[in-house]
Design a protein around this motif. Sequence first.
Motif, PDB file in Angstrom:
ATOM      1  N   CYS A 183      -1.884  -2.753   0.220  1.00  0.00           N
ATOM      2  CA  CYS A 183      -3.196  -2.490   0.837  1.00  0.00           C
ATOM      3  C   CYS A 183      -4.031  -3.762   0.903  1.00  0.00           C
ATOM      4  O   CYS A 183      -4.711  -4.020   1.902  1.00  0.00           O
ATOM      5  N   LEU A 184      -3.998  -4.558  -0.171  1.00  0.00           N
ATOM      6  CA  LEU A 184      -4.769  -5.789  -0.182  1.00  0.00           C
ATOM      7  C   LEU A 184      -4.272  -6.765   0.878  1.00  0.00           C
ATOM      8  O   LEU A 184      -5.073  -7.397   1.585  1.00  0.00           O
ATOM      9  N   ALA A 185      -2.957  -6.878   1.000  1.00  0.00           N
ATOM     10  CA  ALA A 185      -2.395  -7.780   2.005  1.00  0.00           C
ATOM     11  C   ALA A 185      -2.778  -7.325   3.415  1.00  0.00           C
ATOM     12  O   ALA A 185      -3.167  -8.143   4.256  1.00  0.00           O
ATOM     13  N   GLN A 186      -2.675  -6.029   3.673  1.00  0.00           N
ATOM     14  CA  GLN A 186      -3.038  -5.519   4.992  1.00  0.00           C
ATOM     15  C   GLN A 186      -4.523  -5.705   5.271  1.00  0.00           C
ATOM     16  O   GLN A 186      -4.937  -6.021   6.395  1.00  0.00           O
ATOM     17  N   PHE A 208       9.891   1.509  -1.470  1.00  0.00           N
ATOM     18  CA  PHE A 208      10.697   2.623  -0.972  1.00  0.00           C
ATOM     19  C   PHE A 208      12.119   2.592  -1.542  1.00  0.00           C
ATOM     20  O   PHE A 208      12.727   3.643  -1.762  1.00  0.00           O
ATOM     21  N   LEU A 209      12.654   1.405  -1.811  1.00  0.00           N
ATOM     22  CA  LEU A 209      13.964   1.314  -2.460  1.00  0.00           C
ATOM     23  C   LEU A 209      13.904   1.872  -3.879  1.00  0.00           C
ATOM     24  O   LEU A 209      14.820   2.576  -4.320  1.00  0.00           O
ATOM     25  N   GLU A 210      12.836   1.570  -4.595  1.00  0.00           N
ATOM     26  CA  GLU A 210      12.666   2.113  -5.948  1.00  0.00           C
ATOM     27  C   GLU A 210      12.530   3.625  -5.901  1.00  0.00           C
ATOM     28  O   GLU A 210      13.100   4.344  -6.741  1.00  0.00           O
ATOM     29  N   LEU A 211      11.765   4.114  -4.938  1.00  0.00           N
ATOM     30  CA  LEU A 211      11.588   5.563  -4.796  1.00  0.00           C
ATOM     31  C   LEU A 211      12.908   6.242  -4.476  1.00  0.00           C
ATOM     32  O   LEU A 211      13.261   7.274  -5.074  1.00  0.00           O
ATOM     33  N   ALA A 212      13.674   5.656  -3.547  1.00  0.00           N
ATOM     34  CA  ALA A 212      14.969   6.226  -3.182  1.00  0.00           C
ATOM     35  C   ALA A 212      15.939   6.186  -4.367  1.00  0.00           C
ATOM     36  O   ALA A 212      16.697   7.143  -4.594  1.00  0.00           O
ATOM     37  N   LEU A 219       1.857   1.817  -8.407  1.00  0.00           N
ATOM     38  CA  LEU A 219       0.456   1.670  -8.011  1.00  0.00           C
ATOM     39  C   LEU A 219       0.102   0.206  -7.765  1.00  0.00           C
ATOM     40  O   LEU A 219      -0.658  -0.109  -6.831  1.00  0.00           O
ATOM     41  N   LEU A 220       0.637  -0.683  -8.594  1.00  0.00           N
ATOM     42  CA  LEU A 220       0.398  -2.109  -8.380  1.00  0.00           C
ATOM     43  C   LEU A 220       0.986  -2.570  -7.044  1.00  0.00           C
ATOM     44  O   LEU A 220       0.374  -3.375  -6.326  1.00  0.00           O
ATOM     45  N   GLN A 221       2.171  -2.053  -6.720  1.00  0.00           N
ATOM     46  CA  GLN A 221       2.786  -2.418  -5.449  1.00  0.00           C
ATOM     47  C   GLN A 221       1.976  -1.886  -4.268  1.00  0.00           C
ATOM     48  O   GLN A 221       1.774  -2.595  -3.272  1.00  0.00           O
ATOM     49  N   ILE A 222       1.514  -0.639  -4.378  1.00  0.00           N
ATOM     50  CA  ILE A 222       0.700  -0.056  -3.308  1.00  0.00           C
ATOM     51  C   ILE A 222      -0.604  -0.833  -3.153  1.00  0.00           C
ATOM     52  O   ILE A 222      -1.058  -1.118  -2.035  1.00  0.00           O
ATOM     53  N   PHE A 225       7.721  -6.710   2.730  1.00  0.00           N
ATOM     54  CA  PHE A 225       8.730  -6.845   1.684  1.00  0.00           C
ATOM     55  C   PHE A 225       8.371  -6.001   0.469  1.00  0.00           C
ATOM     56  O   PHE A 225       9.225  -5.337  -0.119  1.00  0.00           O
ATOM     57  N   LEU A 226       7.090  -5.990   0.100  1.00  0.00           N
ATOM     58  CA  LEU A 226       6.636  -5.177  -1.030  1.00  0.00           C
ATOM     59  C   LEU A 226       6.814  -3.693  -0.730  1.00  0.00           C
ATOM     60  O   LEU A 226       7.219  -2.907  -1.603  1.00  0.00           O
TER      61      LEU A 226
END
Length: 261
Positions: free
Chosen positions: A245-248, A96-100, A238-241, A90-91
Amino acid sequence: MPGKHQHFQEPEIGCCGKYFLFGFNIVFWGALFLAIGLWAWGEKVKVVGVFSSNISALTDLGGLDPVWLFVVVGGIMSVNTFLLKFFSVFLGLIFFLELATGILAFVFKDWIRDQLNLFINNNVKAYRDDIDLQNLIDFAQEYWSCCGARGPNDWNLNIYFNCTDLNPSRERCGVPFSCCVRDPAEDVLNTQCGYDVRLKLELEQQGSIHTKGCVGQFEKWLQDNLIVVAGVFVGIALLQIFGICLAQNLVSDIKAVKANW
């Protein structure tokens, strides 16, 4: 070397991950609770006679069956890993929605400008219909030193401010006080400063109200604060990325720990 004990480092969950989601190991206990609950419920159905009556006496606590407590608690705890994966996906989707959205806003900036004009003018029409909307428009016009979407004449769209002869409002041919140029020495806000101001020539208006539209002023504000705005968006990204990464990483650690059970 031969004769010496060899120590193998078992996989473990990172310290940051443990403190961030300290209850990840509940997944194991959740599965255990769920298994025990389902087994006990199945066994309870099979039991007959005196054993059935004894179990009923022990488990019938005010209408609450502890077996179902095992099942419910176990089921809830078992979904933690799934929720962690869902959080990560979801994050990533939001990122990607923000980037688009950012790319489309840059490519179709003229269309965005037209939509912003339409949005502001629609709100101008409804200025007196909603106090929250009214406060929002007043804040925007004061903050960006503007009036209307493209200029003060946009207030003709409002039934209270238009210049038609049939308009009985005292605000006829005026603008809201938020369009006025504030006098720093003025202690009390003059809410009638915009009355009849659009009956004057444009050059005469400039001394008492802001004559630039909010769309243009907003674009100018973005250009003047481009580094700050870009920095905020990059920081959020960066916080979202980092969250992804932390979740994965936590999911991988959980799988590694469960593999050793």
